[in-house]
Enzyme design. Structure first.
Site, PDB file in Angstrom:
ATOM      1  N   ASN A 106      34.119  59.082  40.438  1.00 24.05           N
ATOM      2  CA  ASN A 106      35.076  58.123  41.000  1.00 24.05           C
ATOM      3  C   ASN A 106      35.074  58.331  42.505  1.00 24.05           C
ATOM      4  O   ASN A 106      35.656  59.285  43.008  1.00 24.05           O
ATOM      5  CB  ASN A 106      36.481  58.384  40.420  1.00 24.05           C
ATOM      6  CG  ASN A 106      37.546  57.521  41.083  1.00 24.05           C
ATOM      7  OD1 ASN A 106      37.220  56.555  41.772  1.00 24.05           O
ATOM      8  ND2 ASN A 106      38.808  57.867  40.873  1.00 24.05           N
ATOM      9  N   LYS A 165      36.481  56.528  44.689  1.00 24.05           N
ATOM     10  CA  LYS A 165      37.703  56.019  45.328  1.00 24.05           C
ATOM     11  C   LYS A 165      37.327  55.176  46.558  1.00 24.05           C
ATOM     12  O   LYS A 165      36.310  54.508  46.544  1.00 24.05           O
ATOM     13  CB  LYS A 165      38.640  57.171  45.683  1.00 24.05           C
ATOM     14  CG  LYS A 165      38.821  58.143  44.513  1.00 24.05           C
ATOM     15  CD  LYS A 165      39.917  59.124  44.715  1.00 24.05           C
ATOM     16  CE  LYS A 165      39.937  60.107  43.550  1.00 24.05           C
ATOM     17  NZ  LYS A 165      41.099  60.972  43.545  1.00 24.05           N
ATOM     18  N   HIS A 172      44.124  54.532  36.531  1.00 23.18           N
ATOM     19  CA  HIS A 172      44.056  55.775  37.310  1.00 23.18           C
ATOM     20  C   HIS A 172      45.433  56.073  37.910  1.00 23.18           C
ATOM     21  O   HIS A 172      46.166  55.142  38.263  1.00 23.18           O
ATOM     22  CB  HIS A 172      43.001  55.622  38.419  1.00 23.18           C
ATOM     23  CG  HIS A 172      42.691  56.922  39.095  1.00 23.18           C
ATOM     24  ND1 HIS A 172      43.498  57.452  40.070  1.00 23.18           N
ATOM     25  CD2 HIS A 172      41.689  57.805  38.897  1.00 23.18           C
ATOM     26  CE1 HIS A 172      42.982  58.619  40.468  1.00 23.18           C
ATOM     27  NE2 HIS A 172      41.890  58.849  39.768  1.00 23.18           N
ATOM     28  N   GLU A 191      46.338  56.964  40.727  1.00 22.91           N
ATOM     29  CA  GLU A 191      46.567  56.392  42.054  1.00 22.91           C
ATOM     30  C   GLU A 191      46.941  54.913  41.970  1.00 22.91           C
ATOM     31  O   GLU A 191      47.585  54.379  42.867  1.00 22.91           O
ATOM     32  CB  GLU A 191      45.319  56.617  42.936  1.00 22.91           C
ATOM     33  CG  GLU A 191      45.227  58.073  43.384  1.00 22.91           C
ATOM     34  CD  GLU A 191      43.814  58.578  43.626  1.00 22.91           C
ATOM     35  OE1 GLU A 191      42.898  57.768  43.811  1.00 22.91           O
ATOM     36  OE2 GLU A 191      43.643  59.820  43.626  1.00 22.91           O
ATOM     37  N   GLU A 225      43.672  63.190  32.974  1.00 20.14           N
ATOM     38  CA  GLU A 225      43.739  63.651  34.361  1.00 20.14           C
ATOM     39  C   GLU A 225      45.168  64.037  34.709  1.00 20.14           C
ATOM     40  O   GLU A 225      45.969  63.175  35.098  1.00 20.14           O
ATOM     41  CB  GLU A 225      43.286  62.534  35.308  1.00 20.14           C
ATOM     42  CG  GLU A 225      41.874  62.069  35.096  1.00 20.14           C
ATOM     43  CD  GLU A 225      41.297  61.487  36.371  1.00 20.14           C
ATOM     44  OE1 GLU A 225      40.313  62.046  36.874  1.00 20.14           O
ATOM     45  OE2 GLU A 225      41.840  60.499  36.889  1.00 20.14           O
ATOM     46  N   GLY A 249      42.790  66.058  43.109  1.00 23.69           N
ATOM     47  CA  GLY A 249      42.659  66.229  44.554  1.00 23.69           C
ATOM     48  C   GLY A 249      43.398  67.432  45.118  1.00 23.69           C
ATOM     49  O   GLY A 249      43.561  67.553  46.333  1.00 23.69           O
ATOM     50  N   SER A 276      40.134  68.014  39.964  1.00 17.57           N
ATOM     51  CA  SER A 276      39.515  69.134  40.670  1.00 17.57           C
ATOM     52  C   SER A 276      38.361  69.780  39.902  1.00 17.57           C
ATOM     53  O   SER A 276      38.223  71.002  39.907  1.00 17.57           O
ATOM     54  CB  SER A 276      40.576  70.175  41.050  1.00 17.57           C
ATOM     55  OG  SER A 276      41.536  69.599  41.924  1.00 17.57           O
TER      56      SER A 276
HETATM   57  C1  PEP Z   1      40.151  61.532  40.179  1.00 16.24           C
HETATM   58  O1  PEP Z   1      40.889  61.031  41.006  1.00 16.24           O
HETATM   59  O2  PEP Z   1      39.701  60.838  39.239  1.00 16.24           O
HETATM   60  C2  PEP Z   1      39.806  62.956  40.309  1.00 16.24           C
HETATM   61  C3  PEP Z   1      39.521  63.639  39.238  1.00 16.24           C
HETATM   62  O3  PEP Z   1      39.830  63.481  41.586  1.00 16.24           O
HETATM   63  P1  PEP Z   1      39.425  64.991  42.032  1.00 16.24           P
HETATM   64  O4  PEP Z   1      38.166  65.348  41.293  1.00 16.24           O
HETATM   65  O5  PEP Z   1      39.207  64.881  43.511  1.00 16.24           O
HETATM   66  O6  PEP Z   1      40.568  65.868  41.656  1.00 16.24           O
END
Ligand code: PEP
Length: 247
Positions: A11, A13, A96, A98, A165, A171, A210
């Site tokens: 992803n 983003k 997601h 976000e 998630e 993040g 992460s």
């Molecule tokens: C995400 O936003 O889908 C995600 C897993 O981000 P990160 O790997 O940066 O934590």
């Protein structure tokens, strides 16, 4: 051991540029990745990325980061399933955190999942609890509710992918432990099983939050973790390739 093929999803983003996507595809091709791999760029990069994938003969598929639930019409700024299919997309992220943060409700998410499935796109439904919800012991309740509301009224889930998630892990550099993730993945599979029966065994359940080259293999060892949804670490081709190898 599960027989489910591993699936690793990037992803990106709101990141990358025309220049960086070119070197990314070149490097990823050289890394000879094996699992099923999907890249979800911002909309303007779908077409150039599709061309690059063909040019380098890179074995990855495309996904979008969102879609609208209507087929067409007066929806300024939105993108339809049909447009995504024309842009060579096979997958689409839905719900997601976000996007939930910017006002996407379970009802909107459910309409998007329906639209994706009926159009022939594979939805990657994202669910996850906040830190506060985990602290007060509500994780199971929140996850079950997000899954059931998103799938309300949907009969055919054969193309569904779910990504767990935890919001506190996205993040932040703080991944869930393999055991924490496994326990929620098991709960998601159970929830699907109660509603849909044995097809639950074939639904890919991805972990996101992460994921890095250092924690990929520990997560991958868990029975119900079938892959990863990777944000930050997917922006660099070498890190992303290392994660794919770890799974
Ligand atoms: C995400 O936003 O889908 C995600 C897993 O981000 P990160 O790997 O940066 O934590």
């Amino acid at each position: 051991t599960s027989g489910r093929q591993k699936l690793i999803v990037a992803n990106w983003k709101m990141n990358m540029s025309l220049q960086t996507i070119t070197s990314f595809v070149e490097k990823l091709t050289l890394a000879h990745v094996r699992s099923d791999v999907v890249i979800c760029p911002s909309f303007p990069y779908l077409f150039p990325l599709s061309e690059l994938i063909q040019k380098f003969n890179c074995d990855v598929e495309l996904g979008a980061q969102d879609l609208h639930w209507n087929e067409s019409g007066a929806y300024t700024g939105e993108v339809s399933a049909k447009m995504l299919l024309e842009a060579d997309c096979h997958y689409v992220l839905i719900g997601h955190s976000e996007r939930r943060d910017s006002g996407e409700t379970d009802e909107m998410i459910s309409k998007k999942v329906k639209q994706a499935i009926s159009s022939g796109l594979k939805p990657i439904l994202c669910v996850g609890e906040s830190q506060g919800q985990r602290q007060i012991g509500k994780t199971a309740e929140v996850i079950r509710k997000q899954v059931l509301l998103a799938l309300e009224g949907i009969e055919d889930i054969s193309s569904l992918v779910i990504a767990y998630e935890p919001v506190w892990a996205i993040g932040t550099g703080l991944s869930a432990t393999p055991e924490q993730a496994q326990s929620v993945h098991q709960l998601i599979r159970k929830t699907i099983d109660v509603q849909y029966g044995s097809i639950s065994e074939s639904i890919p359940l991805l972990y996101g939050g992460s994921v890095k080259p250092e924690n990929a293999s520990g997560l991958s060892a868990m029975t119900d973790i079938d892959g990863a949804l990777v944000g930050g670490a997917s922006l660099d081709a070498e890190s992303f390739a290392a994660i794919i190898r770890g799974f």
